[in-house]
Design a protein around this motif. Sequence first.
Motif, PDB file in Angstrom:
ATOM      1  N   ASN A  93      26.049 -25.446 -37.343  1.00 48.40           N
ATOM      2  CA  ASN A  93      25.722 -24.382 -36.615  1.00 48.40           C
ATOM      3  C   ASN A  93      25.131 -24.647 -35.379  1.00 48.40           C
ATOM      4  OD1 ASN A  93      26.506 -22.750 -34.813  1.00 48.40           O
ATOM      5  ND2 ASN A  93      25.508 -20.900 -35.695  1.00 48.40           N
ATOM      6  N   PHE A  94      25.181 -25.861 -35.221  1.00 46.64           N
ATOM      7  CA  PHE A  94      24.177 -26.397 -33.892  1.00 46.64           C
ATOM      8  C   PHE A  94      24.480 -25.982 -32.905  1.00 46.64           C
ATOM      9  CE2 PHE A  94      21.392 -30.562 -34.701  1.00 46.64           C
ATOM     10  CZ  PHE A  94      21.192 -30.113 -36.162  1.00 46.64           C
ATOM     11  N   ARG A  95      24.415 -24.218 -32.486  1.00 46.99           N
ATOM     12  CA  ARG A  95      24.989 -24.133 -31.342  1.00 46.99           C
ATOM     13  C   ARG A  95      23.902 -24.025 -30.474  1.00 46.99           C
ATOM     14  NH1 ARG A  95      26.372 -17.957 -32.910  1.00 46.99           N
ATOM     15  NH2 ARG A  95      24.526 -18.609 -33.886  1.00 46.99           N
ATOM     16  N   GLU A  96      23.201 -24.248 -30.786  1.00 46.64           N
ATOM     17  CA  GLU A  96      21.295 -24.205 -30.201  1.00 46.64           C
ATOM     18  C   GLU A  96      21.834 -25.149 -29.063  1.00 46.64           C
ATOM     19  OE1 GLU A  96      19.819 -22.344 -29.189  1.00 46.64           O
ATOM     20  OE2 GLU A  96      18.226 -22.617 -28.394  1.00 46.64           O
ATOM     21  N   ARG A  97      21.638 -26.833 -29.453  1.00 47.76           N
ATOM     22  CA  ARG A  97      22.322 -28.059 -29.208  1.00 47.76           C
ATOM     23  C   ARG A  97      23.413 -27.777 -27.881  1.00 47.76           C
ATOM     24  NH1 ARG A  97      18.903 -32.025 -30.114  1.00 47.76           N
ATOM     25  NH2 ARG A  97      17.647 -31.255 -31.759  1.00 47.76           N
ATOM     26  N   SER A  98      24.813 -27.605 -28.487  1.00 50.08           N
ATOM     27  CA  SER A  98      25.951 -27.696 -27.681  1.00 50.08           C
ATOM     28  C   SER A  98      25.732 -26.743 -26.490  1.00 50.08           C
ATOM     29  CB  SER A  98      27.198 -27.670 -28.478  1.00 50.08           C
ATOM     30  OG  SER A  98      27.058 -25.893 -29.005  1.00 50.08           O
ATOM     31  N   SER A  99      25.380 -25.816 -26.417  1.00 55.22           N
ATOM     32  CA  SER A  99      24.975 -25.006 -25.082  1.00 55.22           C
ATOM     33  C   SER A  99      24.657 -25.271 -23.929  1.00 55.22           C
ATOM     34  CB  SER A  99      24.710 -24.031 -25.646  1.00 55.22           C
ATOM     35  OG  SER A  99      23.344 -23.941 -26.035  1.00 55.22           O
ATOM     36  N   PHE A 100      23.865 -27.089 -23.875  1.00 56.65           N
ATOM     37  CA  PHE A 100      23.058 -27.284 -22.946  1.00 56.65           C
ATOM     38  C   PHE A 100      24.520 -28.388 -22.023  1.00 56.65           C
ATOM     39  CE2 PHE A 100      19.698 -26.104 -25.659  1.00 56.65           C
ATOM     40  CZ  PHE A 100      18.953 -25.410 -24.948  1.00 56.65           C
ATOM     41  N   LYS A 101      24.276 -28.155 -21.298  1.00 59.66           N
ATOM     42  CA  LYS A 101      24.993 -29.624 -20.133  1.00 59.66           C
ATOM     43  C   LYS A 101      23.492 -30.781 -19.922  1.00 59.66           C
ATOM     44  CE  LYS A 101      28.307 -29.898 -16.793  1.00 59.66           C
ATOM     45  NZ  LYS A 101      28.631 -29.036 -15.070  1.00 59.66           N
ATOM     46  N   LEU A 102      24.253 -31.802 -19.759  1.00 55.77           N
ATOM     47  CA  LEU A 102      23.100 -32.698 -18.954  1.00 55.77           C
ATOM     48  C   LEU A 102      23.538 -33.565 -18.074  1.00 55.77           C
ATOM     49  CD1 LEU A 102      22.466 -34.869 -22.096  1.00 55.77           C
ATOM     50  CD2 LEU A 102      20.388 -33.326 -21.481  1.00 55.77           C
ATOM     51  N   ILE A 103      22.976 -32.911 -16.791  1.00 52.73           N
ATOM     52  CA  ILE A 103      23.056 -33.663 -15.418  1.00 52.73           C
ATOM     53  C   ILE A 103      22.204 -34.915 -15.278  1.00 52.73           C
ATOM     54  CG2 ILE A 103      23.012 -32.891 -13.110  1.00 52.73           C
ATOM     55  CD1 ILE A 103      22.954 -30.168 -13.350  1.00 52.73           C
ATOM     56  N   THR A 104      23.320 -36.344 -15.021  1.00 58.11           N
ATOM     57  CA  THR A 104      22.554 -37.658 -15.343  1.00 58.11           C
ATOM     58  C   THR A 104      21.936 -37.551 -13.542  1.00 58.11           C
ATOM     59  OG1 THR A 104      24.447 -38.196 -16.348  1.00 58.11           O
ATOM     60  CG2 THR A 104      22.275 -39.497 -15.202  1.00 58.11           C
ATOM     61  N   ALA A 105      20.430 -38.019 -13.271  1.00 61.26           N
ATOM     62  CA  ALA A 105      20.193 -38.267 -12.047  1.00 61.26           C
ATOM     63  C   ALA A 105      18.732 -39.762 -12.207  1.00 61.26           C
ATOM     64  CB  ALA A 105      18.642 -36.780 -11.627  1.00 61.26           C
ATOM     65  N   GLU A 106      18.932 -39.535 -10.897  1.00 64.31           N
ATOM     66  CA  GLU A 106      17.799 -41.090 -11.325  1.00 64.31           C
ATOM     67  C   GLU A 106      16.375 -40.782 -10.261  1.00 64.31           C
ATOM     68  OE1 GLU A 106      18.794 -45.106  -8.734  1.00 64.31           O
ATOM     69  OE2 GLU A 106      20.548 -44.129  -9.431  1.00 64.31           O
ATOM     70  N   ALA A 107      15.356 -41.507 -10.841  1.00 62.34           N
ATOM     71  CA  ALA A 107      14.396 -41.388 -10.405  1.00 62.34           C
ATOM     72  C   ALA A 107      14.167 -41.810  -8.970  1.00 62.34           C
ATOM     73  CB  ALA A 107      13.649 -41.673 -11.551  1.00 62.34           C
ATOM     74  N   ILE A 108      14.169 -41.688  -8.223  1.00 61.03           N
ATOM     75  CA  ILE A 108      14.208 -42.171  -6.695  1.00 61.03           C
ATOM     76  C   ILE A 108      12.903 -42.756  -6.323  1.00 61.03           C
ATOM     77  CG2 ILE A 108      14.146 -43.228  -4.229  1.00 61.03           C
ATOM     78  CD1 ILE A 108      16.659 -42.551  -6.197  1.00 61.03           C
ATOM     79  N   GLY A 109      11.458 -41.974  -6.025  1.00 62.92           N
ATOM     80  CA  GLY A 109      10.078 -42.356  -6.069  1.00 62.92           C
ATOM     81  C   GLY A 109       9.105 -41.142  -6.992  1.00 62.92           C
ATOM     82  N   MET A 110       7.869 -41.700  -6.679  1.00 61.12           N
ATOM     83  CA  MET A 110       6.715 -40.536  -6.735  1.00 61.12           C
ATOM     84  C   MET A 110       6.208 -39.768  -5.925  1.00 61.12           C
ATOM     85  SD  MET A 110       4.385 -42.651 -10.217  1.00 61.12           S
ATOM     86  CE  MET A 110       4.444 -41.455 -10.902  1.00 61.12           C
ATOM     87  N   ARG A 245       7.339 -44.963 -16.079  1.00 61.27           N
ATOM     88  CA  ARG A 245       8.228 -46.079 -15.580  1.00 61.27           C
ATOM     89  C   ARG A 245       9.791 -45.332 -15.509  1.00 61.27           C
ATOM     90  NH1 ARG A 245       4.695 -48.609 -13.518  1.00 61.27           N
ATOM     91  NH2 ARG A 245       4.136 -50.424 -14.471  1.00 61.27           N
ATOM     92  N   LEU A 246       9.743 -44.306 -15.225  1.00 62.18           N
ATOM     93  CA  LEU A 246      11.037 -42.827 -15.369  1.00 62.18           C
ATOM     94  C   LEU A 246      11.949 -43.611 -14.460  1.00 62.18           C
ATOM     95  CD1 LEU A 246       8.998 -39.902 -15.087  1.00 62.18           C
ATOM     96  CD2 LEU A 246      10.065 -41.255 -17.238  1.00 62.18           C
ATOM     97  N   MET A 247      13.568 -43.747 -15.302  1.00 56.20           N
ATOM     98  CA  MET A 247      14.674 -44.435 -14.114  1.00 56.20           C
ATOM     99  C   MET A 247      15.806 -43.480 -14.332  1.00 56.20           C
ATOM    100  SD  MET A 247      14.504 -48.483 -15.293  1.00 56.20           S
ATOM    101  CE  MET A 247      15.929 -48.611 -14.097  1.00 56.20           C
ATOM    102  N   GLU A 248      16.313 -43.397 -15.357  1.00 51.01           N
ATOM    103  CA  GLU A 248      17.137 -42.376 -15.982  1.00 51.01           C
ATOM    104  C   GLU A 248      16.853 -40.966 -15.859  1.00 51.01           C
ATOM    105  OE1 GLU A 248      21.379 -43.049 -16.786  1.00 51.01           O
ATOM    106  OE2 GLU A 248      21.802 -43.592 -14.872  1.00 51.01           O
TER     107      GLU A 248
END
Lengths: 259, 172
Positions: A93-110, A245-248
């Motif tokens: 029962n991995f409900r905890e994990r499946s209840s999250f949705k991921l949004i992808t983003a790109e690191a543009i700068g610091m 070194r963050l990108m995606e």
Amino acid sequence: MFGKIKPYVPWLATSLLAMGFIFSNQSPQINTLRQNLTDLILIGAHPVNSILNAPRVWNENTRMREQLAVMSMKIARLGDSGTEALRLRRMMNFRERSSFKLITAEAIGMNPDPGIRSVLINAGSVDSVRVNDAVIVPTGVVGRIYRVGRRSSAVQLLLDPNLGVAGRIANSYDDGIIHSAGMRKLRLDGIPTSATIEVGDSVITSGLGGVFPQGLLIGYVNKISLNPNRWLLDIAVEPSADLGRLMELFIIQKADSAD
Amino acid sequence: MLIEIVKTFIYGVIVLIAQIGLSPLLEISGVKPDLLMIFVMLLMVRNGAYAGLIAGFMAGIAQDLISIGITGVLALAKSTIAFWLGRLLGGQDTSLKPTGWFLLLSLASLVHNFFVSLFLLQGSDIGLFEYLIKNVIPSSLYTGIIGYIWILLPFGRKKPEERLLSRTRRDI
């Protein structure tokens, strides 16, 4: 321009103006100004970032293709075991994990302020990003969303001196607070000397702070020493994600905002 | 005059974008240089204390608004340092050599970063001394080094060094 007035008057005026900004730091007008300016400046920063990151993206792409080929072969070999694992996973029962949705983003700068540890990303309120959403990369936790603009957001990194994350030693279940230790290092505070911890142990989020879901990898213990006050341990933690070194990045959208 | 102001403003925006975009490349062990500090100090050295004051305020407030810190802190720090250093230098009949420029920039950056850290560490568990050693001093020296390299570059040398070396009787 300032010939007829006392030399310090313009300085006094700008200082008062700056102090006005300091005292109205949290006002809605300032927040709107911040969001709009960040959105605007990212229009210029995005191409710069893309050009600078092109060689790295190219190399990473090549490496990932190779990894993909290797993984595809492994998956083919482990087909039966995979089905079994899936069945077990459902049972657990991995409900905890499946209840999250991921949004992808790109690191543009610091962050332009050298003292503050944050990155600017190209996802904002139009992408359903919200303040305090957790930000991760495949290798571990990165930080949390601090401010949201329309098409951009500021991510407060784990390395920021003002961020504390509820952490846990994965093996022993000892809970503490993860803080920045400067120089791209973290430390886990609040662990008693009675805890059984070894160098190399994984440190994960405990979920107690309410911002980060439970079980996300933060890093690994790389040094343990006795705190001068003799009842707590000083635990140095190496972040698992390369925070320089963050990108995606991926923003974890909580269940209540996922719909 | 107006063209000069517009040009300076555009340069400032470029430096701000560079600060955001280039920081990941310039960062060493979590320490980044403050390119806008270099820009403000160059303007101060070239045009005097008032130019430093206005540039410092504008650059600082832009950094403040984009960063996640308290708005106004960097504006206050940059404008104050640029103005008073400009006043201090204005009274002297000396020319700044690159080494002098490095020391001036590093010192200005040190005072700036120290002031900012007083606000930054409010409510943080990190001690001021620890933060000074691990962040403020390295970051200030790094800013000084980048500024030093900049004026040694062919395109950086022409104006800044010319300005630095010839700046003796400027009215501030």
